[in-house]
Design an enzyme around this catalytic site. Structure first.
Site, mmCIF file in Angstrom:
data_model
loop_
_atom_site.group_PDB
_atom_site.id
_atom_site.type_symbol
_atom_site.label_atom_id
_atom_site.label_comp_id
_atom_site.label_asym_id
_atom_site.label_seq_id
_atom_site.Cartn_x
_atom_site.Cartn_y
_atom_site.Cartn_z
ATOM 1 N N MET A 83 106.731 19.733 -50.456
ATOM 2 C CA MET A 83 105.890 18.559 -50.176
ATOM 3 C C MET A 83 105.268 18.031 -51.469
ATOM 4 S SD MET A 83 104.151 20.101 -46.790
ATOM 5 C CE MET A 83 103.723 21.532 -47.755
ATOM 6 N N ASP A 84 106.078 17.379 -52.247
ATOM 7 C CA ASP A 84 105.659 16.957 -53.580
ATOM 8 C C ASP A 84 105.134 15.526 -53.556
ATOM 9 O OD1 ASP A 84 107.361 16.993 -56.829
ATOM 10 O OD2 ASP A 84 105.260 17.214 -56.260
ATOM 11 N N GLY A 85 104.167 15.253 -54.434
ATOM 12 C CA GLY A 85 103.737 13.873 -54.602
ATOM 13 C C GLY A 85 102.333 13.562 -54.129
ATOM 14 N N ARG A 254 113.004 17.589 -50.420
ATOM 15 C CA ARG A 254 111.973 17.521 -51.455
ATOM 16 C C ARG A 254 111.596 16.060 -51.612
ATOM 17 N NH1 ARG A 254 110.783 20.374 -57.111
ATOM 18 N NH2 ARG A 254 108.928 19.147 -57.589
ATOM 19 N N THR A 255 110.326 15.776 -51.550
ATOM 20 C CA THR A 255 109.857 14.396 -51.672
ATOM 21 C C THR A 255 109.474 14.080 -53.113
ATOM 22 O OG1 THR A 255 107.641 15.171 -51.051
ATOM 23 C CG2 THR A 255 109.020 14.255 -49.303
#
Lengths: 305, 227
Positions: A83-85, A254-255
């Site tokens: 949960m990137d960003g 993957r964001t």
């Protein structure tokens, strides 16, 4: 990894209660809420009018309805998410980093609900990596408190919705109170069967492999296994993802447009479909999730055979 | 309605494929300015994963030639079943711009490309062997620890053990996957913590322009390694 687990008891699409986040963040929430996909508008309408207690209820007819194009027989059993960003999302809006984490939590709630409704059995989320300990102390402390608060507040939801919680990672580095909370929650929900949420905290793929080796070494030392028995299969059984019936994710998302797995489930991802989404995690909603699942269902997967 | 949706989706993918092919052609002809100068020195180690069923040595050799032309110095070729490993001598003979990568090789600028060949046995199986090595050392050390919570092995010890069994080469900066599925097919997992991964499609459809684009995208990435 920039995520914290915080299941607020408030309905999904309304602003969280002021009690669940610092008050100076509340005025910004409405203008920054993720845009809705037209695909989910009817679902949202139904959810909005069900009221607070029913926000997470799974009506029998919903469990049979999938968006057009998605095949139930080809749904992944286990989806993993990096949960990137969250921080970038906050910076783009001139907000403190905390706001990004809070928004990320809302995004996770939505995805968990969608997983339950679409028949995905397991969702693993990379909440906090071993590398994240090097982040600013204030940020790390905030995340730890967010974890603790979230797990306490959402315990009722886990029981009501038959959700099993598992936590993987080196928990010895966490505050004692949080460790106890996590262990107790795992124990209390271990018999829940509808859906399993695996939260990776203080986790890395390297750590998982090393701890599996360690467990095998101790077993061999105690005479439970022979040293010569140590093989791939035994290693698999000692990895921390052995807490689930489906230890190997079928799909990894993957964001935030980064194209790497950043030390997450290194061993387990050998045959996992990798999907890299451009949107930042707080903006990753039903439409984006649907795209990822459609891409997954369209691939020719030979599982290395 | 279903058929209409089906046709619409297919048309969209067709249009995307045409656009990608056109872009790839323009890149390979040097007509797109931003791809003209690659900071290739940023790419210290490149891994190529190929579906074993798609391993055609002629395609592999052509790909290696492209990489050599771009200035890539260190490449690891991987397929699950070890078909490339078995064809190692043939590939090195036909592609005379390379030498075999030796484990103690340092990643310096060299006149010839170094080639490493890997397969599934260098991945999970190597880790299992390394676990055995660690355990034997642990036994010999006479440690009395039996407390499960205590750390008796470290990540660097695992790295050393993997070197002992021949399973710990350099961590690739970039991994290109040639095949229908977007997964790394068991490439030695210990080595790809922070590796950028790009899916390139089937090997038989490989394009020079797509290769340049993938390397260019990699050179533009900034990593914070979780910090």
């Amino acid at each position: 990894m920039p995520f914290s687990l915080h299941f607020s008891p408030t309905p999904l699409i309304t602003a969280p209660s002021p009690l669940s986040k610092p008050s100076f963040l509340v005025p910004y929430y409405h203008t920054l809420h993720a845009p809705k996909s037209p695909l989910c508008s009817s679902m949202e309408h139904a959810l909005t009018h069900q009221g607070k207690q029913e926000a997470f209820d799974l009506r029998p007819e919903d469990s049979q309805t999938l968006p057009l194009g998605l095949r139930r027989d080809a749904m992944p059993s286990h989806v993993a998410v990096i949960m990137d960003g969250n921080r970038r999302w906050a910076r783009l809006r001139d907000l403190p980093v905390r706001s990004g984490y809070e928004a990320g939590v809302e995004s996770l709630r939505k995805i968990v609900e969608i997983c339950c409704k679409w028949g995905i059995k397991v969702l693993s989320v990379f909440a906090f990596s071993s590398d994240n300990w090097f982040r600013p102390k204030v940020e790390v402390e905030f995340l730890m408190s967010l974890f603790e608060r979230g797990m306490q507040e959402d315990t009722g939801i886990f029981f009501r919705e038959n959700i099993r919680i598992s936590v993987i990672g080196d928990l010895t580095k966490l505050p004692k109170a949080l460790q106890e909370l996590m262990v107790n929650l795992e124990e209390a929900t271990k018999n829940n069967t509808l859906f399993q949420l695996i939260v990776a905290v203080s986790y890395s793929g390297h750590y998982d492999v090393v701890q599996a080796c360690q467990r095998l070494a101790l077993k061999a030392k105690c005479g439970l296994i022979e040293p010569s028995d140590i093989n791939v299969s035994l290693m698999e059984q000692e990895l921390e993802t052995n807490c689930t019936e489906f230890p190997h994710p079928d799909l990894l998302i993957r964001t935030s447009g980064e194209f790497r797995i950043s030390n997450f489930m290194l061993w387990q991802l050998a045959y996992t479909e990798l999907y890299f989404a451009q949107s930042l995690w707080p903006d990753f909603g039903e439409a984006e999730f649907l795209k990822a699942l459609l891409a997954f269902q369209q691939r020719q997967r030979r599982y290395g055979v | 309605m279903w058929h209409l949706l089906h046709v619409t989706i297919h048309l969209c993918y067709f249009a995307i494929n045409i656009a990608n092919a056109l872009e790839s052609h323009l890149i390979s002809k040097g007509l797109l300015r931003r791809y003209k100068s690659l900071h290739i020195s940023k790419l210290q180690y490149l891994a190529i994963v190929i579906e074993s069923e798609d391993c055609r040595t002629s395609n592999v050799i052509e790909l290696l030639q492209w990489l050599a032309d771009l200035g890539v110095k260190h490449v690891c070729l991987y397929d699950m079943e070890g078909i490339l490993k078995k064809s190692k001598d043939f590939i090195l003979e036909k592609f005379d711009g390379a030498t075999l990568f030796q484990e103690n090789d340092v990643l310096l600028d060299q006149p010839l490309m170094t080639l490493e060949f890997a397969s599934l046995s260098d991945g999970k199986e190597a880790v299992a062997k390394a676990a055995n090595v660690l355990f034997m050392k642990y036994l010999k050390s006479g440690s009395t620890s039996s407390y499960q919570g205590e750390q008796i092995f470290t990540e660097s010890q695992m790295g050393e053990a993997l070197k002992t069994v021949g399973g710990n080469g350099p961590e690739p900066d970039l991994l290109l996957v040639y095949g229908p599925a977007r997964c790394h097919l068991g490439f030695p997992a210990w080595r790809i913590r922070y590796t950028e991964i790009q899916h390139m499609g089937p090997l038989k459809s490989m394009k020079y322009g797509s290769l340049i684009k993938a390397i260019y995208k990699f050179t533009m990435v900034q990593q914070n390694y979780g910090k």
